[in-house]
Design an enzyme around this catalytic site. Structure first.
Site, PDB file in Angstrom:
ATOM      1  CB  CYS A  62      -0.885  -0.009   1.237  1.00 12.16           C
ATOM      2  SG  CYS A  62      -1.862   1.494   1.428  1.00 12.16           S
ATOM      3  CB  CYS A 101      -0.450   2.152   5.714  1.00 17.59           C
ATOM      4  SG  CYS A 101      -1.123   0.588   5.137  1.00 17.59           S
ATOM      5  CB  CYS A 136      -4.666   2.373   5.688  1.00 14.21           C
ATOM      6  SG  CYS A 136      -4.401   2.477   3.911  1.00 14.21           S
ATOM      7  CG  ASP A 165      20.604  -3.451 -14.502  1.00 14.10           C
ATOM      8  OD1 ASP A 165      20.448  -4.608 -14.944  1.00 14.10           O
ATOM      9  OD2 ASP A 165      20.498  -3.167 -13.286  1.00 14.10           O
TER      10      ASP A 165
END
Ligand SMILES: [Zn+2]
EC number: 6.3.5.13
Length: 410
Positions: A198, A201, A217, A334
């Site tokens: 999330c 949170c 949350c 990369d």
């Protein structure tokens, strides 16, 4: 335009001259150098050229060039549109796009994700469309969560802007919720590896199909007002419109839905906007078909893991596919991200591998258990395929090399 102060008029004139000189000397379309000159003479030129226009900004990791083209086509119903159609998506390119179309009252600008805060401040857009956020160019780009936070902070400083956002992408959703006025699109998210946690949170997100919610949350996928159902777009009133796109794949139907939502915000009715989208056939070579010795090769650009997954979805069943991988500066050096992609969708067809880093890709395919042939060049790849249709997926510079080989096919 005539209302511009003298210094801005001078800056605009010099911008156009620089762009023209760059173009005639064969250095691309001149957008970047022109913009650089104009902004040097008048640092507020982008802001000045944006005044008295309705501006739409379009940003996200993938799909912004296509969505910008769709939107510019749809807004064409209202009159001339200023747009950075060559993908020069930083402030220099935006300044040039606006300077070239001084009388266009509407502007549609594709914006590099990192420049969205600056464009919000300077172009004062009426609408901002946020498509998706995923990993891109691992060795230099900002982490996805940091980018979402950058967007959220920038949007919070411009609460009057109308945001059109992809409800299927948790990172985009969280950023968009910084403003009160959001139109939600079921924009799809095939690649989910950058949004398991999330953004509010940090706890785990639960997913059920396209629905997602935070287990802690309560951040939840908003209910979308625009969606794609089969080949049709459904608007907030429930009105359906059948699409007849020239561009393939679910991702382009989703991009079309976003473009139609922007057009609706600018006052173009759905029935007028939809036919305009059919005029978009290819974008700087993307989706173009090149022909040689009986082969018809369709060119698909895919720059990052999410882009490769979307490209696999577009492949014609059974058709041979050529995969081209480079790792030059603009691609990122990369190539480890190719291990994030599951190549299973290309199994069971002829797979040809080329590009500067063809051996990196060969090892990856071997690990993935997919049969393939390595060839030295794109020309060899075409020769190795039977006559008929060939699909080509290439990352950025590999794609540009192929375009150059076919006279910068558009
Ligand atoms: Zn949460």
């Amino acid at each position: 335009m005539t209302n511009l102060p003298a210094r801005a008029r001078l800056a605009t004139a010099l911008l156009r001259t620089a762009a023209t000189l760059s173009r005639v000397s064969g250095r691309g379309d001149g957008s970047v150098i022109g913009g650089r000159v104009g902004l040097k003479v008048e640092p507020r030129l982008l802001a000045m050229l944006s005044e008295n226009r309705q501006v739409a900004l379009i940003s996200g990791t993938n799909g912004k060039t296509t969505t910008t083209r769709f939107t510019a086509a749809a807004l064409g119903a209202l009159g001339p549109v200023a747009t950075n159609s060559f993908g020069a998506n930083m402030p220099t390119g935006h300044t040039t796009a606006l300077a070239k179309m001084p009388d266009a009252s509407n502007a549609v600008l594709e914006v590099d994700e990192h420049y969205l805060p600056q464009l919000l401040a300077e172009a004062r857009p009426r609408v901002v469309a946020l498509l998706n956020l995923s990993r891109d160019q691992l060795d230099r780009a900002m982490e996805v969560g940091m980018l979402a936070e950058k967007w959220r902070t920038a949007l919070a400083a411009h609460p009057d802007v109308h945001v059109i956002a992809n409800a299927d992408d948790p990172m985009v959703t969280w950023a968009a919720k910084a403003v009160p006025n959001v139109t939600w699109i079921a924009g799809g998210q095939r690649w989910q590896e950058d949004s398991w946690a999330c953004p509010e949170c940090g706890k785990r997100l639960d997913r059920y199909g396209e629905y997602w919610r935070c287990t802690n949350c309560g951040l939840t996928r908003p209910s979308p007002q625009w969606s794609v159902d089969g080949n049709a777009v459904v608007d907030p009133t429930g009105q359906r419109a059948e699409l007849s796109l020239q561009l393939p794949g679910q991702v382009n139907r989703n991009n079309a839905a976003t473009a139609l939502a922007i057009a609706a915000e600018f006052g173009v009715p759905l029935a007028e906007a939809v036919p305009q989208l059919s005029t978009v056939r290819s974008i700087a070579g993307r989706y173009a078909v090149v022909r040689r010795d009986g082969r018809r090769a369709r060119l698909l650009l895919a720059k990052n893991p999410a882009g490769w997954l979307e490209a696999f979805d577009m492949l014609d069943p059974g058709c041979p596919v050529t995969l081209c991988l480079n790792a030059r500066e603009v691609d990122g050096y990369d190539t480890s991200w190719i291990y994030d992609v599951d190549y299973a969708p290309v199994a069971g067809r002829q797979v040809l591998v080329t590009g500067d880093r063809r051996f990196d890709l060969a090892v990856r395919l071997q690990v993935n258990g997919i049969a393939f042939t390595v060839v030295d060049s794109f020309a060899d790849a075409l020769r190795a395929a039977p006559e008929g249709n060939v699909e080509v997926i290439a990352n950025y510079t590999a794609f540009q090399d192929i375009r150059a080989e076919f006279d910068r096919v558009n």
